[in-house]
Design an enzyme around this catalytic site. Sequence first.
Site, PDB file in Angstrom:
ATOM      1  N   HIS A   1       0.866  -1.176   0.000  1.00 57.16           N
ATOM      2  CA  HIS A   1       0.000   0.000   0.000  1.00 57.16           C
ATOM      3  C   HIS A   1       0.905   1.228   0.000  1.00 57.16           C
ATOM      4  O   HIS A   1       2.026   1.190   0.498  1.00 57.16           O
ATOM      5  CB  HIS A   1      -0.864  -0.041   1.263  1.00 57.16           C
ATOM      6  CG  HIS A   1      -1.937   0.989   1.321  1.00 57.16           C
ATOM      7  ND1 HIS A   1      -1.697   2.305   1.678  1.00 57.16           N
ATOM      8  CD2 HIS A   1      -3.278   0.901   1.109  1.00 57.16           C
ATOM      9  CE1 HIS A   1      -2.833   2.971   1.669  1.00 57.16           C
ATOM     10  NE2 HIS A   1      -3.811   2.147   1.322  1.00 57.16           N
TER      11      HIS A   1
ATOM     12  N   ASP B   1       3.498  -4.338   7.729  1.00 56.03           N
ATOM     13  CA  ASP B   1       2.182  -3.705   7.674  1.00 56.03           C
ATOM     14  C   ASP B   1       1.142  -4.810   7.797  1.00 56.03           C
ATOM     15  O   ASP B   1       0.868  -5.531   6.836  1.00 56.03           O
ATOM     16  CB  ASP B   1       2.031  -2.951   6.351  1.00 56.03           C
ATOM     17  CG  ASP B   1       0.647  -2.318   6.192  1.00 56.03           C
ATOM     18  OD1 ASP B   1      -0.184  -2.442   7.118  1.00 56.03           O
ATOM     19  OD2 ASP B   1       0.396  -1.709   5.135  1.00 56.03           O
TER      20      ASP B   1
ATOM     21  N   GLN C   1      -4.090  -5.467   6.739  1.00 54.43           N
ATOM     22  CA  GLN C   1      -5.049  -6.357   6.094  1.00 54.43           C
ATOM     23  C   GLN C   1      -5.150  -7.705   6.794  1.00 54.43           C
ATOM     24  O   GLN C   1      -6.218  -8.317   6.835  1.00 54.43           O
ATOM     25  CB  GLN C   1      -4.666  -6.562   4.620  1.00 54.43           C
ATOM     26  CG  GLN C   1      -4.824  -5.329   3.761  1.00 54.43           C
ATOM     27  CD  GLN C   1      -6.254  -4.816   3.728  1.00 54.43           C
ATOM     28  OE1 GLN C   1      -7.208  -5.597   3.689  1.00 54.43           O
ATOM     29  NE2 GLN C   1      -6.411  -3.511   3.732  1.00 54.43           N
TER      30      GLN C   1
ATOM     31  N   LYS D   1      -9.880  -1.804  10.392  1.00 50.29           N
ATOM     32  CA  LYS D   1      -9.855  -2.970   9.504  1.00 50.29           C
ATOM     33  C   LYS D   1     -10.246  -4.242  10.250  1.00 50.29           C
ATOM     34  O   LYS D   1     -10.322  -5.313   9.655  1.00 50.29           O
ATOM     35  CB  LYS D   1      -8.455  -3.152   8.926  1.00 50.29           C
ATOM     36  CG  LYS D   1      -7.871  -1.931   8.235  1.00 50.29           C
ATOM     37  CD  LYS D   1      -8.379  -1.729   6.837  1.00 50.29           C
ATOM     38  CE  LYS D   1      -7.568  -0.619   6.158  1.00 50.29           C
ATOM     39  NZ  LYS D   1      -7.879  -0.467   4.745  1.00 50.29           N
TER      40      LYS D   1
ATOM     41  N   CYS E   1      -4.726   2.140  -3.885  1.00 50.63           N
ATOM     42  CA  CYS E   1      -3.512   2.689  -3.262  1.00 50.63           C
ATOM     43  C   CYS E   1      -2.341   1.734  -3.417  1.00 50.63           C
ATOM     44  O   CYS E   1      -1.503   1.605  -2.519  1.00 50.63           O
ATOM     45  CB  CYS E   1      -3.744   3.023  -1.789  1.00 50.63           C
ATOM     46  SG  CYS E   1      -4.951   4.333  -1.529  1.00 50.63           S
TER      47      CYS E   1
END
Length: 393
Positions: free
Chosen positions: A113, A189, A192, A215, A350
């Site tokens: 992202h 990251d 997700q 999320k 993104c």
Amino acid sequence: MTSPWRKHFSYPVDCAYFDHASTSQTPSLVINVMNEYYQNYKANVGRGVYQFAEQSTRAYEDSRQVIADFINAKSQEVVLTYGATDSLNMVANALVANIAEPKQIILISPLEHHSNIVPWQILAKSYDLSIQAIPLDNELDICWKSLELLLSKSNVAVIAVTHMSNVTGQSIDIKRLCQIANQVPVVVDGTQAISHLSVDVHDLGCAAYVFSAHKMYGPTGVGALYIQDQFWPFVKPFRAGGGMIDEVSIAFSTFKKGPQMLEAGTPAIASVIGFSAAATLLQEWGQERIAQHEVSLCQSLKSELASLPVTLYTGKNSSTVSFTYHGVHAHDVSTILASHQVMTRSGHHCCMPLMQHLNVDALTRVSIGCYNTLDDVQNLVKALGDVERLRNE
């Protein structure tokens, strides 16, 4: 296939919400604990000795512990931030900037992202570093042999990588990556992955792990940054203000140790409490059970899409599938679906470098949460009939 969790969400029953990867819906239980703070004991944290302030501070710090436990971290390793983007900027500037050396390389994957690309670009420009892409294989996974070769030949400052692609749902073996990286710090990251996978940061072995509450069925505007114990001696303040100060004079200040050093200003107190409630619910509901439900729905969707003129971009055990509908732009596909109350995402998500890697300009994305049902999938497939009619006009 019904969802045992749908009853906890109050959005209209005639809507098929398939944009979980952008932001999840929020269960009533999370909203209720946030309202309770505002209605019954709203006060700032760490600043008062009266009842409301003590109750607010206790709820805030108890929430930090719950969020830390959720990823098997220590509470003193977890910074409460304004979201994953804030966390990534923070770890780049508060940690990596202090350990990187000029001419070193930052490795990132094409799956990232923009939030896990742009902060590193800015850091590289400011500190005379360079950025290089981690090679991918044909399955859009890391090409492990190429990565090992790259690490053996390069002076790498940090590896920044997603735990799960927000476009394909492809998950990365972070534990393997950290083992290969050896002494190179790995920043993950997890935005997700956090609602789909059970995360144990100590088992993964990463230097830092970031994620957002919104999320994982929590509120917007709040997230977490885990920094492994051994890296805290290198952390310096990222922002300055109240809350992170130990002592202040006109000419000189000293700062608190640990997470509070990075938590300047009044935090998003109610959101942190809601964040904690969402983490608790996920554990009570059972993440493995939720993941099985989501993957099963995604497999049903893939089976339905197989007979249509589409190209799929998705992981093997994914709850996300992106696709191109031949002859119809992704934005038109999502617009038609929206007219049937089927809510999907279209565009580059993104992830422009990944779009370039795939040689596409836009994809329609279907991302599944615990609240989705087989009826939702069937409504989506039915609505695609209008897309096919547009294609044949």
